[in-house]
Motif scaffolding. Structure first.
Motif, PDB file in Angstrom:
ATOM      1  N   LEU A 141       0.795  -1.239  -0.038  1.00 57.91           N
ATOM      2  CA  LEU A 141      -0.017  -0.141   0.127  1.00 57.91           C
ATOM      3  C   LEU A 141       0.839   1.192  -0.133  1.00 57.91           C
ATOM      4  CD1 LEU A 141      -2.770  -1.157   2.580  1.00 57.91           C
ATOM      5  CD2 LEU A 141      -3.137  -0.972   0.101  1.00 57.91           C
ATOM      6  N   GLY A 142       0.529   2.141  -0.826  1.00 59.44           N
ATOM      7  CA  GLY A 142       1.035   3.437  -0.861  1.00 59.44           C
ATOM      8  C   GLY A 142       0.499   4.655  -0.630  1.00 59.44           C
ATOM      9  N   ASP A 143       1.183   5.862  -0.599  1.00 60.65           N
ATOM     10  CA  ASP A 143       0.652   6.983   0.188  1.00 60.65           C
ATOM     11  C   ASP A 143       0.300   8.018  -1.349  1.00 60.65           C
ATOM     12  OD1 ASP A 143       1.006   5.955   2.515  1.00 60.65           O
ATOM     13  OD2 ASP A 143       2.635   7.232   2.754  1.00 60.65           O
ATOM     14  N   LEU A 144      -0.728   8.684  -1.288  1.00 61.93           N
ATOM     15  CA  LEU A 144      -1.163   9.410  -2.280  1.00 61.93           C
ATOM     16  C   LEU A 144      -2.457  10.231  -2.170  1.00 61.93           C
ATOM     17  CD1 LEU A 144       0.150   9.547  -5.345  1.00 61.93           C
ATOM     18  CD2 LEU A 144      -2.167   8.762  -6.110  1.00 61.93           C
ATOM     19  N   GLY A 145      -2.308  11.642  -2.578  1.00 57.13           N
ATOM     20  CA  GLY A 145      -3.445  12.387  -2.485  1.00 57.13           C
ATOM     21  C   GLY A 145      -4.114  12.435  -4.240  1.00 57.13           C
ATOM     22  N   ALA A 146      -5.380  12.532  -4.275  1.00 54.42           N
ATOM     23  CA  ALA A 146      -6.013  12.888  -5.576  1.00 54.42           C
ATOM     24  C   ALA A 146      -7.357  13.633  -5.453  1.00 54.42           C
ATOM     25  CB  ALA A 146      -6.373  11.497  -6.275  1.00 54.42           C
ATOM     26  N   ALA A 147      -7.678  14.341  -6.291  1.00 50.68           N
ATOM     27  CA  ALA A 147      -9.005  15.085  -6.405  1.00 50.68           C
ATOM     28  C   ALA A 147      -9.448  15.243  -7.915  1.00 50.68           C
ATOM     29  CB  ALA A 147      -8.573  16.547  -6.012  1.00 50.68           C
ATOM     30  N   LEU A 148     -10.770  15.290  -7.904  1.00 51.96           N
ATOM     31  CA  LEU A 148     -11.540  15.465  -9.143  1.00 51.96           C
ATOM     32  C   LEU A 148     -12.523  16.259  -8.894  1.00 51.96           C
ATOM     33  CD1 LEU A 148     -11.622  11.775  -8.366  1.00 51.96           C
ATOM     34  CD2 LEU A 148     -11.594  12.323 -10.996  1.00 51.96           C
ATOM     35  N   LEU A 149     -12.502  17.516  -9.829  1.00 50.13           N
ATOM     36  CA  LEU A 149     -13.746  18.654  -9.669  1.00 50.13           C
ATOM     37  C   LEU A 149     -14.610  18.144 -10.870  1.00 50.13           C
ATOM     38  CD1 LEU A 149     -13.785  21.368  -8.637  1.00 50.13           C
ATOM     39  CD2 LEU A 149     -12.554  22.332 -10.878  1.00 50.13           C
ATOM     40  N   VAL A 150     -15.776  17.963 -10.430  1.00 48.75           N
ATOM     41  CA  VAL A 150     -16.901  17.765 -11.275  1.00 48.75           C
ATOM     42  C   VAL A 150     -17.945  18.911 -11.228  1.00 48.75           C
ATOM     43  CG1 VAL A 150     -18.856  15.948 -11.350  1.00 48.75           C
ATOM     44  CG2 VAL A 150     -16.817  15.220 -10.140  1.00 48.75           C
ATOM     45  N   GLU A 151     -18.383  19.050 -12.442  1.00 52.79           N
ATOM     46  CA  GLU A 151     -19.220  20.533 -12.609  1.00 52.79           C
ATOM     47  C   GLU A 151     -20.312  20.019 -13.504  1.00 52.79           C
ATOM     48  OE1 GLU A 151     -16.769  23.511 -14.499  1.00 52.79           O
ATOM     49  OE2 GLU A 151     -15.673  23.712 -12.715  1.00 52.79           O
ATOM     50  N   ALA A 152     -21.452  20.915 -13.306  1.00 53.29           N
ATOM     51  CA  ALA A 152     -22.371  20.790 -14.292  1.00 53.29           C
ATOM     52  C   ALA A 152     -22.068  21.345 -15.818  1.00 53.29           C
ATOM     53  CB  ALA A 152     -23.538  21.897 -13.961  1.00 53.29           C
ATOM     54  N   SER A 153     -22.574  20.571 -16.845  1.00 50.06           N
ATOM     55  CA  SER A 153     -22.073  20.958 -18.015  1.00 50.06           C
ATOM     56  C   SER A 153     -23.427  20.750 -18.858  1.00 50.06           C
ATOM     57  CB  SER A 153     -21.017  19.880 -18.505  1.00 50.06           C
ATOM     58  OG  SER A 153     -20.810  20.112 -19.955  1.00 50.06           O
ATOM     59  N   VAL A 181      -3.448   2.289 -18.010  1.00 57.59           N
ATOM     60  CA  VAL A 181      -1.967   2.794 -17.599  1.00 57.59           C
ATOM     61  C   VAL A 181      -1.667   2.202 -16.309  1.00 57.59           C
ATOM     62  CG1 VAL A 181      -1.216   4.878 -16.922  1.00 57.59           C
ATOM     63  CG2 VAL A 181      -2.822   5.193 -18.466  1.00 57.59           C
ATOM     64  N   PRO A 182      -0.630   1.195 -16.439  1.00 52.18           N
ATOM     65  CA  PRO A 182      -0.086   0.485 -15.423  1.00 52.18           C
ATOM     66  C   PRO A 182       0.599   1.632 -14.420  1.00 52.18           C
ATOM     67  CG  PRO A 182       0.748  -0.432 -17.467  1.00 52.18           C
ATOM     68  CD  PRO A 182       0.315   1.017 -17.669  1.00 52.18           C
ATOM     69  N   VAL A 183      -0.007   1.523 -13.148  1.00 54.24           N
ATOM     70  CA  VAL A 183       0.608   2.421 -12.040  1.00 54.24           C
ATOM     71  C   VAL A 183       0.954   1.490 -10.658  1.00 54.24           C
ATOM     72  CG1 VAL A 183      -0.719   4.043 -12.663  1.00 54.24           C
ATOM     73  CG2 VAL A 183      -1.670   2.606 -10.949  1.00 54.24           C
ATOM     74  N   LEU A 235      -5.118   8.550 -10.294  1.00 54.20           N
ATOM     75  CA  LEU A 235      -3.969   8.672 -10.563  1.00 54.20           C
ATOM     76  C   LEU A 235      -3.675   8.160 -12.041  1.00 54.20           C
ATOM     77  CD1 LEU A 235      -0.766   8.574 -10.207  1.00 54.20           C
ATOM     78  CD2 LEU A 235      -1.043   6.239  -9.213  1.00 54.20           C
ATOM     79  N   GLN A 236      -4.456   7.066 -12.374  1.00 54.17           N
ATOM     80  CA  GLN A 236      -4.493   6.592 -13.806  1.00 54.17           C
ATOM     81  C   GLN A 236      -4.921   7.962 -14.856  1.00 54.17           C
ATOM     82  OE1 GLN A 236      -6.053   2.606 -14.192  1.00 54.17           O
ATOM     83  NE2 GLN A 236      -5.740   2.517 -12.001  1.00 54.17           N
ATOM     84  N   LEU A 237      -6.181   8.458 -14.497  1.00 52.47           N
ATOM     85  CA  LEU A 237      -6.527   9.476 -15.281  1.00 52.47           C
ATOM     86  C   LEU A 237      -5.542  10.672 -15.514  1.00 52.47           C
ATOM     87  CD1 LEU A 237     -10.361  10.145 -14.114  1.00 52.47           C
ATOM     88  CD2 LEU A 237      -9.558   9.422 -16.436  1.00 52.47           C
TER      89      LEU A 237
END
Length: 336
Positions: free
Chosen positions: A175-187, A283-285, A299-301
């Motif tokens: 298990l590794g450490d990582l931060g991620a965020a996705l901004l989801v908006e109306a469209s 995408v292999p990670v 992360l893959q995105l």
């Protein structure tokens, strides 16, 4: 006629800690902490295809990693924190049992919008995207920030009494450490097109992490990851999750990119084969980052976008499997 309200992922960002830890270093650390337990050299590479992971600095919290990724997503979009209508924290790791860690992340970002946590093992981010999409389509919110911060490396410090406990803890050593965020908006353009989730809850004992507040009544060991039982619990979930793809009249060959939960190299190959997805669509990670739980799909995105493998209009599938057991798929058209 008014166009139906849609949601799209406008930005994806990750925060990658600078420090690395190799499989050999992890094995040496386990030996030093547990001198009575034999750890075969190279076992993490042999069993999981693991090479190294990222490790957050001492004193870091899951909210620190999530906030760093969230700040990067907002900066990329040219937005201030007050532009966020809702913040969802969707991680396995958490700062505290109460309140929701989303409050801590929001405070560190300067977000004053409503917040809450979503937790469903490694599928937390997928579930958060489904919730964000539904709330945006319903007109409740316009911009939702989904954030996660995983500190899985901390589990390596758990004591191991014998070979049996080592076998149950072994997957956690990747298990590794990582931060991620996705901004989801109306469209007004289709982004998130479909989502489907399924569960095999009778298999929940296959992978457990004990509640630290239970004290002496907590089961031993604190972490129990039965790889064989967990793999068996996923049987059939991948086919049910891909119903969302078939319901839209698409097939695996139509996908431009497939992001899958990657708990090991071998498991990733097995899942791709079961889904009928060519390996060049992924995408292999895992080898370089380890299993980063909920942060793996973002992360893959992010990696695909950085490498020029993700272009506007691409059809993308986010496929997750998590202990519990649960499976999920979010199908989206990339229209940032």
């Amino acid at each position: 006629m008014t166009k139906p309200r849609c949601s799209t992922i406008r930005r994806v960002a990750v925060h990658v800690p600078a420090d690395r830890q190799t499989g050999t270093e992890i094995e040496d650390e386990v030996r030093s902490r547990n001198p009575g337990v034999r750890v075969m050299p190279g076992i993490l590479r042999q069993m999981y295809g693991f090479e190294e992971r990222r490790v957050a600095p001492p004193g870091s919290w899951p909210s620190d990693l999530a906030a760093a990724a969230g700040r990067r997503a907002l900066d990329q979009a040219g937005l201030a924190p007050d532009a966020v209508d809702l913040l969802i924290f969707a991680s396995v790791s958490e700062d505290v049992e109460e309140p929701a860690t989303a409050h801590v992340v929001a405070h560190k970002l300067g977000v004053t919008a409503p917040v809450f946590d979503v937790q469903n093992a490694c599928n937390g981010v997928l579930n958060a995207l489904e919730i964000a999409d539904a709330l945006i389509r319903a007109g409740r919110y316009t911009r939702v920030l989904v954030a996660t911060g995983e500190l899985g490396s901390r589990l390596s410090a758990l004591p191991v009494r014998d070979r049996g406990e080592l076998a149950l803890l072994l997957p956690a050593l990747t298990l590794g450490d990582l931060g991620a965020a996705l901004l989801v908006e109306a469209s007004d353009r289709p982004g998130i097109r479909a989502a489907v989730f399924c569960a095999n809850s009778s298999s929940w004992p296959a992978a457990t992490v004990a509640n630290p507040y239970l004290g002496p009544s907590a089961p031993a060991p604190a972490v129990r990851l039965d790889s064989a039982a967990l793999a068996a619990s996923f049987a059939g979930l991948e086919a049910r999750a891909f119903e969302a793809l078939h319901a839209t009249g698409r097939k695996p060959g139509d996908l431009d990119l497939v992001c899958v939960h990657q708990p090991s190299v071998a498991f990733t190959h097995t899942i791709l084969h079961a889904l009928g997805v060519p390996e060049d669509k992924v995408v292999p990670v895992f080898t370089a980052y380890g299993n980063v739980a909920t942060a793996g799909l973002p992360l893959q995105l992010a990696q695909a976008e950085r490498r020029g493998r993700l272009r506007p209009g691409d059809l993308v599938a986010l496929f997750g499997l998590a202990s519990g057991a649960s499976g999920g798929l979010v199908l989206l058209e990339w229209n940032p």
